[in-house]
Structures are given as C-alpha cells and as structure tokens.
Design an enzyme around this catalytic site. Structure first.
Site, PDB file in Angstrom:
ATOM      1  CG  ASN A 131      -6.240  -3.527   8.639  1.00 40.28           C
ATOM      2  OD1 ASN A 131      -6.503  -3.280   9.815  1.00 40.28           O
ATOM      3  ND2 ASN A 131      -5.336  -4.453   8.297  1.00 40.28           N
ATOM      4  CB  VAL A 178      -0.998   0.069   1.184  1.00 40.21           C
ATOM      5  CG1 VAL A 178      -1.965  -1.097   1.181  1.00 40.21           C
ATOM      6  CG2 VAL A 178      -0.264   0.177   2.528  1.00 40.21           C
ATOM      7  CE1 TYR A 219      -0.011   2.691  14.481  1.00 43.94           C
ATOM      8  CE2 TYR A 219      -0.714   3.878  16.435  1.00 43.94           C
ATOM      9  CZ  TYR A 219      -0.939   2.909  15.476  1.00 43.94           C
ATOM     10  OH  TYR A 219      -2.101   2.164  15.512  1.00 43.94           O
ATOM     11  CE  LYS A 249      -2.873   3.937  12.559  1.00 40.89           C
ATOM     12  NZ  LYS A 249      -3.636   3.163  11.570  1.00 40.89           N
TER      13      LYS A 249
HETATM   14  N1  LIG Z   1      -3.473  -3.810  17.369  1.00 43.35           N
HETATM   15  C1  LIG Z   1      -3.907  -2.702  17.953  1.00 43.35           C
HETATM   16  O1  LIG Z   1      -4.004  -2.637  19.201  1.00 43.35           O
HETATM   17  C2  LIG Z   1      -4.294  -1.514  17.107  1.00 43.35           C
HETATM   18  C3  LIG Z   1      -4.821  -0.390  17.760  1.00 43.35           C
HETATM   19  C4  LIG Z   1      -5.191   0.721  17.009  1.00 43.35           C
HETATM   20  C5  LIG Z   1      -5.058   0.697  15.622  1.00 43.35           C
HETATM   21  N2  LIG Z   1      -4.543  -0.411  15.008  1.00 43.35           N
HETATM   22  C6  LIG Z   1      -4.406  -0.377  13.543  1.00 43.35           C
HETATM   23  O2  LIG Z   1      -4.909  -1.571  12.971  1.00 43.35           O
HETATM   24  C7  LIG Z   1      -4.274  -1.790  11.706  1.00 43.35           C
HETATM   25  C8  LIG Z   1      -3.833  -3.247  11.626  1.00 43.35           C
HETATM   26  O3  LIG Z   1      -2.801  -3.465  12.575  1.00 43.35           O
HETATM   27  P1  LIG Z   1      -2.640  -4.831  13.408  1.00 43.35           P
HETATM   28  O4  LIG Z   1      -2.619  -4.440  14.817  1.00 43.35           O
HETATM   29  O5  LIG Z   1      -3.572  -5.841  12.916  1.00 43.35           O
HETATM   30  O6  LIG Z   1      -1.117  -5.193  13.030  1.00 43.35           O
HETATM   31  P2  LIG Z   1      -0.435  -6.465  12.357  1.00 43.35           P
HETATM   32  O7  LIG Z   1       1.025  -6.177  12.372  1.00 43.35           O
HETATM   33  O8  LIG Z   1      -0.883  -7.740  13.018  1.00 43.35           O
HETATM   34  O9  LIG Z   1      -1.003  -6.462  10.869  1.00 43.35           O
HETATM   35  C9  LIG Z   1      -0.653  -5.458   9.952  1.00 43.35           C
HETATM   36  C10 LIG Z   1      -0.631  -6.033   8.540  1.00 43.35           C
HETATM   37  O10 LIG Z   1      -0.287  -4.980   7.640  1.00 43.35           O
HETATM   38  C11 LIG Z   1       0.611  -5.529   6.678  1.00 43.35           C
HETATM   39  N3  LIG Z   1       1.427  -4.489   6.050  1.00 43.35           N
HETATM   40  C12 LIG Z   1       2.513  -3.840   6.571  1.00 43.35           C
HETATM   41  N4  LIG Z   1       3.049  -3.051   5.643  1.00 43.35           N
HETATM   42  C13 LIG Z   1       2.300  -3.175   4.525  1.00 43.35           C
HETATM   43  C14 LIG Z   1       2.360  -2.608   3.228  1.00 43.35           C
HETATM   44  N5  LIG Z   1       3.328  -1.768   2.877  1.00 43.35           N
HETATM   45  N6  LIG Z   1       1.407  -2.948   2.330  1.00 43.35           N
HETATM   46  C15 LIG Z   1       0.438  -3.853   2.659  1.00 43.35           C
HETATM   47  N7  LIG Z   1       0.359  -4.453   3.858  1.00 43.35           N
HETATM   48  C16 LIG Z   1       1.269  -4.109   4.774  1.00 43.35           C
HETATM   49  C17 LIG Z   1       1.459  -6.518   7.467  1.00 43.35           C
HETATM   50  O11 LIG Z   1       2.129  -7.448   6.617  1.00 43.35           O
HETATM   51  C18 LIG Z   1       0.413  -7.145   8.368  1.00 43.35           C
HETATM   52  O12 LIG Z   1      -0.169  -8.285   7.763  1.00 43.35           O
HETATM   53  C19 LIG Z   1      -3.135  -0.772  11.622  1.00 43.35           C
HETATM   54  O13 LIG Z   1      -3.529   0.310  10.813  1.00 43.35           O
HETATM   55  C20 LIG Z   1      -2.973  -0.340  13.070  1.00 43.35           C
HETATM   56  O14 LIG Z   1      -2.419   0.940  13.184  1.00 43.35           O
HETATM   57  C21 LIG Z   1      -4.148  -1.505  15.718  1.00 43.35           C
END
Ligand SMILES: NC(=O)c1ccc[n+]([C@@H]2O[C@H](COP(=O)([O-])OP(=O)(O)OC[C@H]3O[C@@H](n4cnc5c(N)ncnc54)[C@H](O)[C@@H]3O)[C@@H](O)[C@H]2O)c1
Length: 284
Positions: free
Chosen positions: A94, A68, A160, A164
């Site tokens: 996402n 992405v 980060y 956000k």
């Molecule tokens: N886990 C939490 O507590 C939390 C809280 C708030 C927001 N978020 C947001 O949720 C979203 C998902 O995060 P998560 O916690 O599931 O993390 P995660 O690390 O488990 O999953 C993230 C995914 O994004 C993929 N990714 C990374 N770089 C990429 C790229 N250049 N192109 C395509 N895919 C790519 C990774 O390979 C991975 O599969 C993120 O935007 C994160 O900021 C997560």
C-alpha cells in the site's frame, strides 16, 4: 452477504504504509476482523500508533519500521514475519506518495523516490513475500495499490501516474502467473477513487518544485471535500478481496468513466484527453 470475517477472521496480515490513510484503515479493519496485523511504515511512530489503536480494541498487532524503497528491507520483513508469526494470509502493498510538478521540473531525487516507493516497493514486496506464501501451500491474498489514475493522465502528476499504470500492469501479470501455475494466491488491483488521507498534505510533498504547491493544495482540498472516509474504504476493499475479485473499487463509477476515456483513446488513437479539472489546477 459479507464474507470478510470468514476469510480474514484469522491469520497474519502484512500492510505497508500503515501509519496513515488507507494503510492504517486496512490495518484497523484487518485487526477488527481478527487477523494478527503486521503494521509497517517508514514512519515508526505512526506504525506504533496504528498498532496501539488495534490493540486498544482487543486486536493483535506488531509494528515494524520498514522503508519499502529499499528491497532488502522487504526481505528482512518477510524473514521476520514468517519466523515470528508464521504463514502470511494477506499482503497489501500500500505504501505510496504523490508527486506534483511538471515532468521536466521534478528533481531527480523526487522522481526516484516516487518510482522506488510506489512501483519498486510493490514489486519487491511481492518478490520478498510470494515465494514463502507459495511454499506454505496455503491460500493467500495479495493486494497492490493501483488507482483510478492508472487508467488516465493528469498533467502535473506524471511521476505518480506512471507508477500507478505500472502497478496496474504488474498486478495483471502477477494474477496471470498465479493462474498459470494453479497457485492458491488471489491477486487484486485495489483501485481507490478519492479517499480522505494525508497524501496531498504539504509535508508529504517535500522535494517537489515550488510551483507545485497550488496544484497540491487544490488536490488536498478536493479529497478533503469529496474523499471517502478511510475506514469505509478499507472495509470495502477487504470485502471485495475476500470475494477474490481482481478489481477492487471504492468508486467504480469514476473508474468506469476514466477507463471509458482510455478505451476511446486507444481504439481511435486520438491525442491524450485533458481531464476536466486539469486547466483549473495546472502547475505554473
Ligand atoms: N488517497 C487517495 O485518494 C488515493 C487514491 C488512489 C490511490 N491511493 C493510493 O493509496 C496508497 C496509500 O495512500 P494514502 O492516500 O493512504 O496516503 P497517506 O499519505 O495518508 O499514507 C501513505 C503512507 O505511506 C507511508 N510511506 C511513504 N513512504 C514510505 C516508504 N518509503 N516506506 C514505507 N512507507 C512509506 C507514509 O509514511 C504513510 O504512512 C498509495 O499507494 C496511494 O497511491 C490513494
């Protein structure tokens, strides 16, 4: 009464970053509800595994490797999805990474990766898909991954945090643009609290300063202990999106607390408020 199976019981869903964590959970949930899920991730093997898990349960999925952070990849994806599967009913931008480190110590490449994935990945996901969604004339849903971090500040997570805050602002403008034009595209800011994913795993922090490791592992331990299960979070998110909510929450109480701090900060123009845990996990 739950309406997610009525709203997302058919049609095409496109989810970025769906090899792991929240994205994989959303993909599995959309598949279980009956959607054809285009499972995309920079990690091709992980995307295949999520698609295989959906198919193993009788669902429909297609895995596609997409980075992405490259806008043209999102154009290619939109072209491919609309020509192969037809109209898109649900787009979830996402994919995201966490970056830990003092602002002045994060290397250029890691700063750029964070902005390109977390912010530009969302912007270009919308830029590539929205014109085709609008042209189809069909009702559709777009969810962008914001965070409770979109409303506060965490020293050691500036890269980060800025992404956000920006995704939140972008989603608010996008919502209003759709409303102003009377378009049937429902925009949501998805605001997770802690969800138990790989986001703080050591391997996802490659390129961070060495002194970030302690903060990263403390955060990882915290989400391991207190984070919500990904499948539970995904089900909550899709139900709230189905209800056409702009605000989509897994942990509304934490979000409300951080937002209250933000309101006080803006109203009284006080200095930034130090989060409770910040000193305990400060980057050296
Ligand atoms: N886990 C939490 O507590 C939390 C809280 C708030 C927001 N978020 C947001 O949720 C979203 C998902 O995060 P998560 O916690 O599931 O993390 P995660 O690390 O488990 O999953 C993230 C995914 O994004 C993929 N990714 C990374 N770089 C990429 C790229 N250049 N192109 C395509 N895919 C790519 C990774 O390979 C991975 O599969 C993120 O935007 C994160 O900021 C997560």
């Amino acid at each position: 009464m739950a309406i997610d199976s009525d709203v997302f019981g058919q049609g095409v869903a496109v989810i970025t970053g769906a090899a792991s964590g929240i994205g994989a959970g959303l993909a599995r949930r959309a598949g279980a509800l009956g959607m054809t899920v285009v499972v995309t991730d920079v990690n091709a093997e992980g995307a295949e595994a999520t698609a295989a898990a959906i198919e193993a349960k009788g669902g429909k999925a297609h895995a596609e490797q997409v980075d992405v952070s490259i806008p043209e990849e999102l154009d290619r994806l939109a072209e491919l999805v609309f020509s192969r599967h037809g109209e898109v009913r649900l787009l979830i931008n996402n994919a995201g990474i966490e970056t830990v480190g003092n602002s002045w110590e994060i290397p250029t490449a890691r700063w750029e990766a964070t902005l390109n994935i977390n912010l530009h990945g969302v912007v270009h996901g919308v830029r590539a898909f929205a014109p085709r969604m609008i042209a189809s004339g069909q009702e559709a849903w777009i969810g962008n991954l914001s965070s409770v971090g979109a409303f506060g500040q965490m020293p050691g997570q500036s890269a980060y945090t800025v992404t956000k805050h920006a995704v939140q602002a972008f989603s608010e403008c996008l919502y209003l643009e759709m409303e102003l034009k009377g378009l049937p595209i429902h925009v949501s800011a998805i605001v997770p609290g802690m969800v138990r994913t790989a986001i703080f795993d050591p391997e996802t922090g490659a390129g961070e300063p060495d002194n970030a490791a302690g903060h990263r592992s403390a955060m990882r331990e915290m989400i391991r202990q207190y984070g919500m299960d990904t499948d539970r979070a995904a089900a909550i998110f899709l139900e709230q999106m189905a209800q056409k909510q702009f605000w989509v929450h897994s942990d509304p109480a934490t979000a409300a607390q951080i937002i209250a701090g933000r309101i006080a900060f803006l109203k009284d123009q006080i200095p930034p408020i130090m989060p409770d845990i910040a000193r305990a996990i400060a980057v050296d």
